[in-house]
Design an enzyme around this catalytic site. Structure first.
Site, short mmCIF file in Angstrom:
data_model
loop_
_atom_site.label_atom_id
_atom_site.label_comp_id
_atom_site.label_asym_id
_atom_site.label_seq_id
_atom_site.Cartn_x
_atom_site.Cartn_y
_atom_site.Cartn_z
N TRP A 351 -29.67 -8.12 -34.88
CA TRP A 351 -28.44 -8.72 -34.34
C TRP A 351 -27.27 -7.75 -34.39
CZ3 TRP A 351 -25.04 -12.18 -37.91
CH2 TRP A 351 -24.87 -11.57 -39.16
N GLU A 490 -29.33 -13.69 -46.00
CA GLU A 490 -30.69 -13.14 -46.16
C GLU A 490 -31.28 -13.30 -47.55
OE1 GLU A 490 -30.80 -9.10 -44.75
OE2 GLU A 490 -31.04 -9.73 -42.69
#
Length: 800
Positions: A351, A490
């Protein structure tokens, strides 16, 4: 205008990997690390060469399981050039007596220069000066010029100029248990009349044929230089034996052409490479053409600030343009998170383009469009992924490579424990949200309605459709939930002791889903009515579905703590608090806290600890006003005080395990604590140069963080915004930043210059036949005509 040079004095084996990454030369098609030409992959050096979009897939056995990985391929090394004095072994940085060594990267010209003086065991001193380019003028060309001077002797020198296709992917230590043999030897040869050596290999499974041809030319040597040709499977070399006279320079030029079977307008890659190499001009001409191409790029790219930051900023712009150029815009490639500078993340596309788009949109919108086209061409694969998972629309993967399938590994090695552990980062569904956000930002910056009609609208609709099929509706609260995902943080890929991976109602994901649904509806409104109907039919978009888009966009659930802090995800506040002081005292760095805890037999899922900005990414992407407006549209009240508490809360609980984190925190703090913002900016600025993560930069630069530092200057500290076709500025320079100059391109208005200081703000539009542009500074609008400059004192709302 002066440009900084990145210079290294002396040879330091422990720093060589970092230097090689930072001294990479590239042109968007081809990139080569800054390794010494006489070196090989020996644990100190790693001379990798990479071609944009050149991937290959292999299967390895890990812990008894078959694991398939697709890698960007380390293609044949065009650099090899070894040399030895009579009766001695080849001279190298690691095995010889090095008297002097210096390496300089000139970012203005894209020129890498190396100067080394060797002394052999017989006492003979050989001075070697090398200049290297990867042509920004011709994407298929690279060149190496080597000049030898015998300082205290005369006699023959043996030089081997070769092409090495026996290389493997071995540039990342934690991947070395996996198969990295991506190249199959093909043919090698030498044309003695044109002095061109060549080889061709192919990748194992993708079957891409890569060809390299090198013209070898010697100047300065008295008499004919003896030549011989040496070959082996996947490797070849021309052996030269020029006679050196004491103090007289002899130069060997190696002019290289590189092609693959994926290239356009060729009949065959080896034929193209051989013909091209045979007709290449001398190094001086190649350098002049290359430098002129870089001069054009710098005219529209440079961000100018006073003092020390300029050196790092120039390096960041330089590496960004070496990865994404007008040459890459001709290719079907995405943006590798680690550039074309190494093998970390296997060259995959994440991303990170979120952080790169603002730079491109305001200078090179055609390159930004090409990145969107990479996503567009993989829309069928994203549709298939959604369908296979039981959803509608398009589900873009977290990691993408050649064809858009999900390349996210299902296991990864924790270097701290030596264990292979399950990897659930494929649940970062927000990768598709980044694609949609980039589509909308491209439209805002360019007004390119044709792109929206041909491509963008369908991408937005299919991404919106996916999220509407993923959400679950709670009728009791009239809210939509999203369960079982992983957010930008994450670290948290599940709840403690849960029997399923993923977390629920991640704030970043849910808020961005609301925004993306609104983008899809706004795109439909932006199209002329007839074209909108045509596109709706093409996409199968009916009124009941647009009504659903609207309803979901207004009723996504966002979870808050009792004090109004936005919760990173549902249940976050119930996790244990980490003893940050204890961990900082026990470890030199806790950036990768997840690996530390796993090695201790613990799990980061148990703690209120984030790898990088998650909730705060919303402020980075949408601005504080955008966050509060979106929350208000969802029926939530979040005033400035609550947002401040949210910022403070996550600042205290983030380990900054990603280089992107410092960029986001600098942005968020710019309106709150400019001194702290500046400190985070400087940290982001030095993250690769200083290798703050302890060895990761040697495996490839962090392109998103590099672009993010530029964006902090161009948008954050200037308050630059381009929505609704108006160029808006509201500078808020940190005390340490005295002035800032930018050159921008906005909706086909070329040559807009912005100059900011603590006292004044000025906007100049170059003379042209363009129409005027509307500019707003501190809320005061002005119609700026070509050739005009408009200035406003920084402390008033009126014109000067």
């Amino acid at each position: 205008m002066e440009h900084a040079t990145l210079s290294y004095e002396g040879f330091e084996p422990e720093s060589e990997g970092l230097r090689e990454a930072l001294c990479t030369l590239g042109n968007g098609y081809l990139a080569t690390r800054g390794a010494a030409p006489e070196s090989s992959a020996d644990g100190v050096h790693y001379p990798g060469t990479y071609l944009a979009g050149c991937y290959d897939r292999l299967t390895s056995v890990v812990s008894g399981r078959s694991v398939e990985n697709e890698d960007i391929v380390n293609v044949p090394n065009w650099l090899p050039l070894t040399f030895r004095t009579p009766g001695q072994d080849p001279l190298t940085l690691t095995g010889s007596d090095v008297l002097e060594h210096r390496q300089d990267l000139d970012t203005r010209q894209g020129l890498l220069t190396r100067r080394t003086r060797f002394r052999d065991p017989a006492g003979r001193v050989l001075a070697v000066t090398q200049r290297r380019i990867v042509s920004m003028h011709d994407p298929h060309v690279a060149a190496l010029e080597t000049t030898f001077v015998a300082e205290n002797w005369s006699g023959p020198l043996e030089v081997r100029a070769g092409l090495d296709g026996q290389v493997t992917n071995a540039g990342v230590r934690r991947y070395r248990d996996l198969d990295g043999r991506h190249l199959v030897p093909g043919v090698e040869g030498y044309d003695k009349d044109e002095h061109v050596a060549w080889l061709q290999v192919r990748t194992v499974t993708s079957r891409i044929r890569v060809a390299e041809a090198a013209a070898i030319v010697v100047t300065g040597s008295a008499g004919q230089v003896p030549r011989a040709f040496d070959r082996a499977a996947g490797r070849c070399a021309v052996v030269l034996r020029p006679d050196l006279a004491e103090g007289v320079p002899v130069t060997v030029e190696k002019r290289v052409a590189v092609y693959t079977s994926r290239d356009r307008a060729i009949s065959e890659s080896l034929y193209a490479a051989r013909r091209h190499a045979a007709r290449l001009p001398g190094f001086g001409t190649l350098l002049a053409e290359h430098a002129h191409a870089w001069e054009r790029l710098w005219q529209v790219s440079r961000v100018a600030v006073p003092g020390d930051p300029q050196r790092a900023l120039d390096l960041h712009v330089f590496h960004l343009l070496q990865t994404l150029s007008e040459h890459s815009a001709q290719l079907d490639v995405g943006m590798p998170a680690r550039g074309l500078h190494g093998e970390a993340y296997r060259g995959h596309v994440f991303w990170d383009e979120l952080f790169v788009f603002p730079f491109l949109l305001l200078r090179f919108p055609r390159i930004a469009r090409s990145l969107l086209m990479y996503r567009w061409r993989r829309l069928p694969r994203a549709r298939r992924a959604a369908s296979d998972a039981g959803y509608r629309g398009a589900m873009y993967p977290w990691q993408s490579g050649s064809d858009g399938r999900d390349e996210t590994p299902r296991m990864h090695l924790n270097p701290a424990s030596g264990r292979w552990i399950e990897d659930h980062t494929d649940l970062q569904r927000h990768g598709g949200l980044a694609v949609a956000h980039n589509v909308w930002e491209y439209f805002e910056a360019t007004g390119d309605l044709t792109f929206m009609y041909d491509h963008g609208f369908e991408m937005l609709v299919e991404i919106a459709r996916f999220w509407c099929s993923l959400v679950s509706y709670d009728a009791a609260t009239d809210r939509y939930d999203i369960r079982g995902v992983v957010g930008p943080d994450e670290y948290h890929d599940g709840y403690p002791d849960a029997d399923r991976p993923g977390i629920d109602n991640n704030a970043y994901t849910n808020v961005m889903v609301s925004r993306v649904l609104r983008y899809a509806l706004a795109a439909l409104d932006a199209l002329p009515e007839r074209e909108g109907r045509v596109l709706s039919r093409r996409c199968g978009l009916e009124e009941r579905e647009t009504d659903l888009f609207d309803h979901v966009s207004r009723r996504m659930r966002v979870v808050f703590h009792d004090d109004g802090v936005i919760s990173q995800f549902e249940g976050y506040e119930r996790l244990a608090e980490l003893d940050w002081t204890a961990y900082r005292s026990r470890y030199d760095s806790i950036r990768r806290l997840d690996r530390i805890l796993e090695a201790e037999g613990d799990s980061v899922n148990r703690y209120q600890a984030s790898k990088q900005a998650d909730v705060l990414m919303l402020v980075f992407l949408l601005g504080e006003t955008g966050v509060r407006e979106t929350l208000a549209s969802l029926g939530y009240r979040c005033d400035a005080a609550a947002l401040n508490r949210t910022v403070d809360y996550y600042l205290a609980r983030t380990s900054h395990g990603s280089t992107l984190s410092a960029v986001v925190h600098a942005w968020v703090l710019a309106s709150r604590d400019r001194a702290a913002s500046w400190r985070f900016f400087l940290e982001a600025l030095s993250s690769d140069i200083a290798d703050v993560q302890g060895g990761t930069t040697a495996e490839g630069i962090h392109l998103g963080a590099m672009a993010g530092t530029i964006d902090l200057l161009q948008r954050c500290y200037t308050g630059l915004d381009v929505t609704d076709g108006v160029l808006r500025l509201a500078p808020r320079l940190p005390r340490e930043l005295d002035a800032l100059d930018l050159r921008l391109r906005f909706r086909d208005h070329w040559g807009i210059t912005v100059r900011c200081s603590h006292d004044r703000v000025g906007v100049t539009m170059a003379r042209s036949m363009q129409l005027p542009v509307t500019v707003s500074v501190f809320g005061r609008e002005h119609t700026l005509a070509p050739g005009e400059t408009w200035e406003i004192p920084a402390d008033t709302d009126g014109p000067a």
